[in-house]
Design a protein around this motif. Structure first.
Motif, PDB file in Angstrom:
ATOM      1  N   SER A  42       0.846  -1.191   0.000  1.00 36.24           N
ATOM      2  CA  SER A  42       0.000   0.000   0.000  1.00 36.24           C
ATOM      3  C   SER A  42       0.888   1.250   0.000  1.00 36.24           C
ATOM      4  O   SER A  42       2.020   1.217   0.462  1.00 36.24           O
ATOM      5  CB  SER A  42      -0.940  -0.003   1.202  1.00 36.24           C
ATOM      6  OG  SER A  42      -0.204   0.076   2.384  1.00 36.24           O
ATOM      7  N   LYS A  46      -4.679   0.939  -1.850  1.00 38.56           N
ATOM      8  CA  LYS A  46      -4.599  -0.506  -1.639  1.00 38.56           C
ATOM      9  C   LYS A  46      -3.513  -1.106  -2.528  1.00 38.56           C
ATOM     10  O   LYS A  46      -3.297  -0.660  -3.653  1.00 38.56           O
ATOM     11  CB  LYS A  46      -5.939  -1.160  -1.979  1.00 38.56           C
ATOM     12  CG  LYS A  46      -7.087  -0.704  -1.140  1.00 38.56           C
ATOM     13  CD  LYS A  46      -8.362  -1.335  -1.652  1.00 38.56           C
ATOM     14  CE  LYS A  46      -9.566  -0.579  -1.143  1.00 38.56           C
ATOM     15  NZ  LYS A  46     -10.785  -0.944  -1.855  1.00 38.56           N
ATOM     16  N   THR A 100      -8.209   1.984  -5.930  1.00 35.59           N
ATOM     17  CA  THR A 100      -8.809   2.629  -4.771  1.00 35.59           C
ATOM     18  C   THR A 100      -9.687   3.776  -5.258  1.00 35.59           C
ATOM     19  O   THR A 100      -9.267   4.565  -6.102  1.00 35.59           O
ATOM     20  CB  THR A 100      -7.724   3.181  -3.830  1.00 35.59           C
ATOM     21  OG1 THR A 100      -6.847   2.110  -3.463  1.00 35.59           O
ATOM     22  CG2 THR A 100      -8.318   3.809  -2.585  1.00 35.59           C
TER      23      THR A 100
END
Length: 152
Positions: free
Chosen positions: A54, A83, A88
């Protein structure tokens, strides 16, 4: 020795340049709600992270312009992280004061919408590289709220 250092420096620079970087796009800008002092719109931003870890998002900067003037701007500090190896979705709320909407009466006209340009700077912290800004820009039309929107 200096030649060896120069080759190493060029090699590293080439590798960093060719590294995949996260990509983002504005997927939607829509009316969210009306308050006593402003109208709030919501921009949805899709960000694809090519890395297996991440990535922290440092901040999101935005600027909403209409008729050549900036009508809203702001910064969202520390909105989370991207992510790993995934897409995301980020929400960017934009508040426009009623007083500014009234000054745009010519642009609003008969179709009850605002022509806009939304500029977003998504600042992320990439390992090795450091802070990296993904610039986004979108033009379009935003519908103004009607009386039913205000009381629904």
């Amino acid at each position: 020795m200096a030649e060896l250092l120069e080759k190493a420096k060029n090699y590293v620079a080439e590798k960093v340049t060719n590294m995949p970087k996260p990509e983002a796009s504005v997927t939607d800008v829509d009316f969210k709600r009306v308050s006593r002092d402003s109208v709030e719109y919501l921009a949805k931003v899709s960000v694809q992270n090519p890395y297996s870890t991440s990535i922290p998002i440092c901040e999101i900067k935005y600027s909403l312009k209409s008729a050549g003037r900036e009508i809203a701007a702001g910064t969202i500090p520390d909105p989370g992280s991207l992510k790993a190896s995934d897409t995301t979705m980020l929400d960017v709320p934009v508040k426009v004061p009623h007083s500014i909407l009234l000054s745009l009466a010519k642009d609003i006209g008969a179709d009850w919408d605002i022509d806009y340009q939304l500029d977003i700077g998504l600042v992320i912290d990439l390992p090795v590289i450091g802070n990296f800004t993904i610039p986004l820009s979108q033009k379009g039309e935003i519908k103004l709220p009607t009386l039913t929107d205000m009381f629904a």
